[in-house]
Design a protein around this motif. Structure first.
Motif, PDB file in Angstrom:
ATOM      1  N   GLY A  64      49.264  40.966  24.689  1.00  0.00           N
ATOM      2  CA  GLY A  64      49.097  42.409  24.570  1.00  0.00           C
ATOM      3  C   GLY A  64      49.854  43.153  25.652  1.00  0.00           C
ATOM      4  O   GLY A  64      50.906  42.722  26.116  1.00  0.00           O
ATOM      5  N   ILE A  65      49.299  44.271  26.060  1.00  0.00           N
ATOM      6  CA  ILE A  65      49.912  45.136  27.060  1.00  0.00           C
ATOM      7  C   ILE A  65      48.969  45.233  28.249  1.00  0.00           C
ATOM      8  O   ILE A  65      47.784  45.549  28.089  1.00  0.00           O
ATOM      9  N   VAL A  66      49.477  44.974  29.437  1.00  0.00           N
ATOM     10  CA  VAL A  66      48.693  45.080  30.668  1.00  0.00           C
ATOM     11  C   VAL A  66      49.207  46.265  31.475  1.00  0.00           C
ATOM     12  O   VAL A  66      50.406  46.363  31.745  1.00  0.00           O
ATOM     13  N   PHE A  67      48.296  47.156  31.835  1.00  0.00           N
ATOM     14  CA  PHE A  67      48.631  48.239  32.759  1.00  0.00           C
ATOM     15  C   PHE A  67      48.223  47.788  34.152  1.00  0.00           C
ATOM     16  O   PHE A  67      47.033  47.686  34.457  1.00  0.00           O
ATOM     17  N   THR A  68      49.210  47.498  34.973  1.00  0.00           N
ATOM     18  CA  THR A  68      48.947  46.889  36.278  1.00  0.00           C
ATOM     19  C   THR A  68      48.490  47.889  37.327  1.00  0.00           C
ATOM     20  O   THR A  68      48.038  47.492  38.395  1.00  0.00           O
ATOM     21  N   ASN A  69      48.612  49.180  37.034  1.00  0.00           N
ATOM     22  CA  ASN A  69      48.188  50.218  37.979  1.00  0.00           C
ATOM     23  C   ASN A  69      47.160  51.140  37.345  1.00  0.00           C
ATOM     24  O   ASN A  69      47.364  52.349  37.226  1.00  0.00           O
ATOM     25  N   ALA A  70      46.038  50.561  36.906  1.00  0.00           N
ATOM     26  CA  ALA A  70      44.940  51.339  36.330  1.00  0.00           C
ATOM     27  C   ALA A  70      43.835  51.467  37.380  1.00  0.00           C
ATOM     28  O   ALA A  70      43.488  50.489  38.046  1.00  0.00           O
ATOM     29  N   TYR A  71      43.276  52.679  37.505  1.00  0.00           N
ATOM     30  CA  TYR A  71      42.340  52.941  38.595  1.00  0.00           C
ATOM     31  C   TYR A  71      41.150  53.797  38.173  1.00  0.00           C
ATOM     32  O   TYR A  71      41.256  54.656  37.285  1.00  0.00           O
ATOM     33  N   LEU A  72      40.050  53.554  38.835  1.00  0.00           N
ATOM     34  CA  LEU A  72      38.908  54.450  38.806  1.00  0.00           C
ATOM     35  C   LEU A  72      39.233  55.619  39.726  1.00  0.00           C
ATOM     36  O   LEU A  72      39.680  55.420  40.858  1.00  0.00           O
ATOM     37  N   MET A  73      39.006  56.837  39.259  1.00  0.00           N
ATOM     38  CA  MET A  73      39.303  58.005  40.090  1.00  0.00           C
ATOM     39  C   MET A  73      38.361  58.098  41.285  1.00  0.00           C
ATOM     40  O   MET A  73      38.755  58.566  42.355  1.00  0.00           O
ATOM     41  N   GLY A  74      37.123  57.653  41.100  1.00  0.00           N
ATOM     42  CA  GLY A  74      36.184  57.692  42.213  1.00  0.00           C
ATOM     43  C   GLY A  74      34.771  57.934  41.745  1.00  0.00           C
ATOM     44  O   GLY A  74      34.456  57.806  40.562  1.00  0.00           O
ATOM     45  N   ALA A  75      33.904  58.324  42.687  1.00  0.00           N
ATOM     46  CA  ALA A  75      32.499  58.497  42.358  1.00  0.00           C
ATOM     47  C   ALA A  75      31.813  59.361  43.399  1.00  0.00           C
ATOM     48  O   ALA A  75      32.185  59.355  44.575  1.00  0.00           O
ATOM     49  N   LEU A  88      35.137  57.062  31.124  1.00  0.00           N
ATOM     50  CA  LEU A  88      35.633  56.297  29.971  1.00  0.00           C
ATOM     51  C   LEU A  88      35.171  56.936  28.665  1.00  0.00           C
ATOM     52  O   LEU A  88      35.963  57.132  27.743  1.00  0.00           O
ATOM     53  N   LEU A  89      33.890  57.266  28.593  1.00  0.00           N
ATOM     54  CA  LEU A  89      33.285  57.710  27.336  1.00  0.00           C
ATOM     55  C   LEU A  89      33.613  59.161  26.997  1.00  0.00           C
ATOM     56  O   LEU A  89      33.612  59.541  25.823  1.00  0.00           O
ATOM     57  N   SER A  90      33.887  59.982  28.015  1.00  0.00           N
ATOM     58  CA  SER A  90      34.194  61.399  27.774  1.00  0.00           C
ATOM     59  C   SER A  90      35.676  61.714  27.879  1.00  0.00           C
ATOM     60  O   SER A  90      36.117  62.769  27.423  1.00  0.00           O
ATOM     61  N   GLY A  91      36.452  60.812  28.513  1.00  0.00           N
ATOM     62  CA  GLY A  91      37.870  61.078  28.719  1.00  0.00           C
ATOM     63  C   GLY A  91      38.132  62.185  29.718  1.00  0.00           C
ATOM     64  O   GLY A  91      39.204  62.779  29.736  1.00  0.00           O
ATOM     65  N   ARG A  92      37.145  62.446  30.593  1.00  0.00           N
ATOM     66  CA  ARG A  92      37.253  63.548  31.548  1.00  0.00           C
ATOM     67  C   ARG A  92      37.346  63.013  32.972  1.00  0.00           C
ATOM     68  O   ARG A  92      36.718  62.026  33.327  1.00  0.00           O
ATOM     69  N   GLN A  93      38.147  63.702  33.783  1.00  0.00           N
ATOM     70  CA  GLN A  93      38.324  63.279  35.171  1.00  0.00           C
ATOM     71  C   GLN A  93      37.082  63.606  35.999  1.00  0.00           C
ATOM     72  O   GLN A  93      36.238  64.402  35.613  1.00  0.00           O
ATOM     73  N   LEU A  94      36.972  62.944  37.129  1.00  0.00           N
ATOM     74  CA  LEU A  94      35.776  62.954  37.967  1.00  0.00           C
ATOM     75  C   LEU A  94      35.232  64.346  38.249  1.00  0.00           C
ATOM     76  O   LEU A  94      34.027  64.581  38.170  1.00  0.00           O
ATOM     77  N   PHE A  95      36.115  65.276  38.584  1.00  0.00           N
ATOM     78  CA  PHE A  95      35.670  66.591  39.043  1.00  0.00           C
ATOM     79  C   PHE A  95      35.323  67.534  37.894  1.00  0.00           C
ATOM     80  O   PHE A  95      34.945  68.679  38.132  1.00  0.00           O
ATOM     81  N   THR A  96      35.446  67.057  36.659  1.00  0.00           N
ATOM     82  CA  THR A  96      35.034  67.866  35.507  1.00  0.00           C
ATOM     83  C   THR A  96      33.870  67.235  34.755  1.00  0.00           C
ATOM     84  O   THR A  96      33.527  67.676  33.672  1.00  0.00           O
ATOM     85  N   LEU A  97      33.271  66.193  35.333  1.00  0.00           N
ATOM     86  CA  LEU A  97      32.037  65.649  34.776  1.00  0.00           C
ATOM     87  C   LEU A  97      30.888  66.587  35.101  1.00  0.00           C
ATOM     88  O   LEU A  97      30.992  67.453  35.980  1.00  0.00           O
ATOM     89  N   GLN A 346      31.742  50.776  47.011  1.00  0.00           N
ATOM     90  CA  GLN A 346      31.630  52.176  47.414  1.00  0.00           C
ATOM     91  C   GLN A 346      32.742  52.523  48.403  1.00  0.00           C
ATOM     92  O   GLN A 346      32.518  52.808  49.582  1.00  0.00           O
ATOM     93  N   ASN A 347      33.965  52.472  47.897  1.00  0.00           N
ATOM     94  CA  ASN A 347      35.133  52.704  48.753  1.00  0.00           C
ATOM     95  C   ASN A 347      36.333  53.011  47.873  1.00  0.00           C
ATOM     96  O   ASN A 347      36.254  52.917  46.638  1.00  0.00           O
ATOM     97  N   VAL A 348      37.461  53.359  48.503  1.00  0.00           N
ATOM     98  CA  VAL A 348      38.675  53.686  47.747  1.00  0.00           C
ATOM     99  C   VAL A 348      39.825  52.733  48.066  1.00  0.00           C
ATOM    100  O   VAL A 348      40.985  53.034  47.814  1.00  0.00           O
ATOM    101  N   TYR A 349      39.510  51.564  48.661  1.00  0.00           N
ATOM    102  CA  TYR A 349      40.509  50.498  48.715  1.00  0.00           C
ATOM    103  C   TYR A 349      40.761  50.024  47.288  1.00  0.00           C
ATOM    104  O   TYR A 349      39.885  50.105  46.427  1.00  0.00           O
ATOM    105  N   ASP A 350      41.939  49.470  47.044  1.00  0.00           N
ATOM    106  CA  ASP A 350      42.288  49.093  45.678  1.00  0.00           C
ATOM    107  C   ASP A 350      41.348  48.039  45.100  1.00  0.00           C
ATOM    108  O   ASP A 350      40.531  48.315  44.228  1.00  0.00           O
ATOM    109  N   GLU A 351      41.487  46.776  45.551  1.00  0.00           N
ATOM    110  CA  GLU A 351      40.692  45.699  44.957  1.00  0.00           C
ATOM    111  C   GLU A 351      39.216  45.866  45.253  1.00  0.00           C
ATOM    112  O   GLU A 351      38.368  45.481  44.446  1.00  0.00           O
ATOM    113  N   ASP A 352      38.885  46.454  46.368  1.00  0.00           N
ATOM    114  CA  ASP A 352      37.498  46.581  46.794  1.00  0.00           C
ATOM    115  C   ASP A 352      36.728  47.617  45.985  1.00  0.00           C
ATOM    116  O   ASP A 352      35.509  47.544  45.893  1.00  0.00           O
ATOM    117  N   GLY A 353      37.443  48.602  45.397  1.00  0.00           N
ATOM    118  CA  GLY A 353      36.704  49.680  44.774  1.00  0.00           C
ATOM    119  C   GLY A 353      37.283  50.296  43.516  1.00  0.00           C
ATOM    120  O   GLY A 353      36.539  50.677  42.611  1.00  0.00           O
TER     121      GLY A 353
END
Length: 515
Positions: A64-75, A88-97, A346-353
């Motif tokens: 298939g297709i792998v997106f190697t730079n996919a990220y959680l915006m935060g929390a 994921l379910l709303s398609g909305r970015q963090l600050f518009t939830l 609970q962080n914004v490091y790549d693999e860690d969060g």
């Protein structure tokens, strides 16, 4: 001239065959969205090259297709999987939830609703971290729902609900699956005397991953409706407690576990999230032995999860639906498991969060073995999935479709990403560089309306050369201009996104203290 009867019959048969072939070719594809919990990018062997064994997910990635730079915006919640699932379910970015993401109001049209409104039969299995009303309106039906307010912190003793058409899912209807003396599966109501775990083992009852995969596979095998299906399959693994059958534990002897480059026994400063449940799962310091034990258990539950995902894929193939199914697989967050001295996410490091797997696969996916480095977020999955299925995403969605990238029309739909964790951490990525800023206010003087005795730490990484984020470049003179540019762009992006207000409900705003 009138055709002979046998010729007329032949023409009719050929016409019907042609119509049937056309119908098959024009039938909308099924969609299977598989969402895993606390599953970092390198938690899949084909993606990160680590020692974890994931042959079934590897197959999805390789075909298939792998997106190697996919990220959680935060929390803005320590339970980062809650806003992650809302995005994921709303398609909305963090600050518009709405708030922290627990409630998805009716005006935030969910991905299940969109597919339902476009002729799909929508079905869900597994973990739900949002409100009951958004659950019931998103799906026509479902089975084996978990996560609606009752937990025992145990994969072998997980409170479950059968699908409730009313959307109520009352606590009294929650049940546990167990094995009786003869090894047969039974159910019983959750009792007040049931203590929190983890205390379960494979002898006590089935694992959550086994339950969800079994029910998803049964649904696929028995599906006979004419309309295509949309299934949301949300696993609880590899979220802690990191329990797996002994067969899988034995695959990862602790003394053979190799720690990643970012392993540290202790985080070098207070990041604002050192004293919460996730970080209390192991002692300080995280000695090499402690880190290896956690990483071994993490790999074991992932490999067990992979085997269950394999059963679902096999069910698609046996039912004949695989060739007409788009499979989306993603994790909801990263997980430290010893990286940078942390255990949680609970962080914004790549693999860690925030770095997550995102794979588009299945027989209905035209491309095979493709890797894309296009920057994207979890909330881009919704519009991308709609686009691939030929469905218009609703106006409430503010993520971006990656179909132009998949089709080779563009290389990127974004040139940067921005990330936040509560009021303490912000990150900004562009090109080869990633900036992380930490602020920590030890106290807030209510009468004076000011912060006192705090700290601020700046990190700058070249993620192209240093993907595990081990070498801070912020203090080096040769990176001074890069740092200043990144800081200015990050503040501008905060204003653009709406991250310069207290609308998130935090005690104070990150930027109040940062500036």
């Amino acid at each position: 001239m009138k055709l002979p009867t046998f010729k007329l019959i032949a023409v009719c048969i050929i016409s019907l065959m042609a119509m049937n072939t056309f119908a098959k070719k024009t039938k909308k594809p099924n969609v299977l969205v598989i969402y895993t919990d606390d599953h970092r990018y390198t938690g899949i062997h084909a993606l990160g090259g680590q020692a974890v064994r994931t042959p079934n997910i590897d197959q999805l990635a390789n075909t298939g297709i792998v997106f190697t730079n996919a990220y959680l915006m935060g929390a803005f919640s320590g339970a980062t999987c809650m806003p992650s699932r809302a995005m994921l379910l709303s398609g909305r970015q963090l600050f518009t939830l709405k708030g922290q993401g627990h409630t998805m109001p009716k005006e935030h049209i969910t991905i299940g609703e969109t597919f339902k409104n476009n002729g799909y039969h929508t079905h869900m299995v597994g973990k739900w971290h949002q409100d009951r009303e958004s659950l019931s309106r998103s799906f026509d039906d479902g089975q084996t729902v978990m996560g609606i307010g009752v937990y025992l912190t145990d994969h072998y003793r997980m409170p479950l609900w059968d699908w409730d058409k009313t959307g109520a899912f009352p606590k009294k209807d929650a049940y546990l699956l167990e094995f009786d003396a003869n090894g047969n599966e039974t159910r019983r109501p959750v009792a007040k005397t049931d203590k929190r775990g983890p205390t379960g083992t494979e002898e006590l009852g089935p694992h959550t991953s086994e339950i969800f995969a079994r029910n998803a596979a049964t649904y696929i095998k028995n599906y006979k409706d004419k309309e295509p299906f949309f299934m949301y399959l949300a696993f609880h693994a590899p979220h802690d407690p990191r329990q797996a059958p002994k067969k899988y534990q034995d695959m990862y002897p602790t003394d053979q576990i190799q720690l990643p480059p970012s392993y540290l026994p202790q985080h070098p400063f207070d990041n604002g999230a050192l004293f919460l449940r996730d970080e209390e799962l192991g002692p300080w310091p995280r000695t090499p032995q402690v880190a290896r034990e956690h990483l071994a258990a993490y790999y074991a539950i992932i490999t067990h999860l992979d085997a269950q995902i394999g059963k679902v894929i096999q069910a698609l193939k046996e039912s004949g639906e695989y060739d007409n199914t788009i499979i989306i697989l993603s994790g909801d967050s990263g997980l430290a498991v010893g990286c940078h001295g942390l255990l949680g996410k609970q962080n914004v490091y790549d693999e860690d969060g925030i770095h997550v797997p995102f794979i588009v696969s299945g027989g209905a996916t035209k491309q095979s073995g493709v890797r894309s480095d296009a920057l994207c977020y979890i909330h881009d999955i919704y519009p991308t999935t709609c686009d691939l299925a030929g469905i218009q995403a609703p106006a409430s969605v503010n993520g971006l479709s990656l179909k132009p990238v998949i089709n080779g029309e563009v290389a990127q739909v974004r040139d940067h990403t921005y990330h936040a964790y509560r009021q303490h951490q912000r990150a900004y990525r562009k090109g080869d560089f990633k900036l992380i800023e930490f602020v920590k206010a030890n106290d807030y003087h209510k009468k004076k309306g000011e912060f006192v005795a705090g700290s601020r730490v700046t990190l700058l990484f070249n993620t192209a050369n240093d993907p595990w984020e081990t070498t801070n470049l912020a203090f080096l003179p040769q990176y001074h201009e890069t740092l200043k540019t990144m800081q200015a762009e990050m503040q501008a992006e905060a204003i653009k996104l709406g991250d310069n207000t207290q609308s998130t409900g935090e005690k104070y705003n990150f930027w109040d203290y940062y500036n």
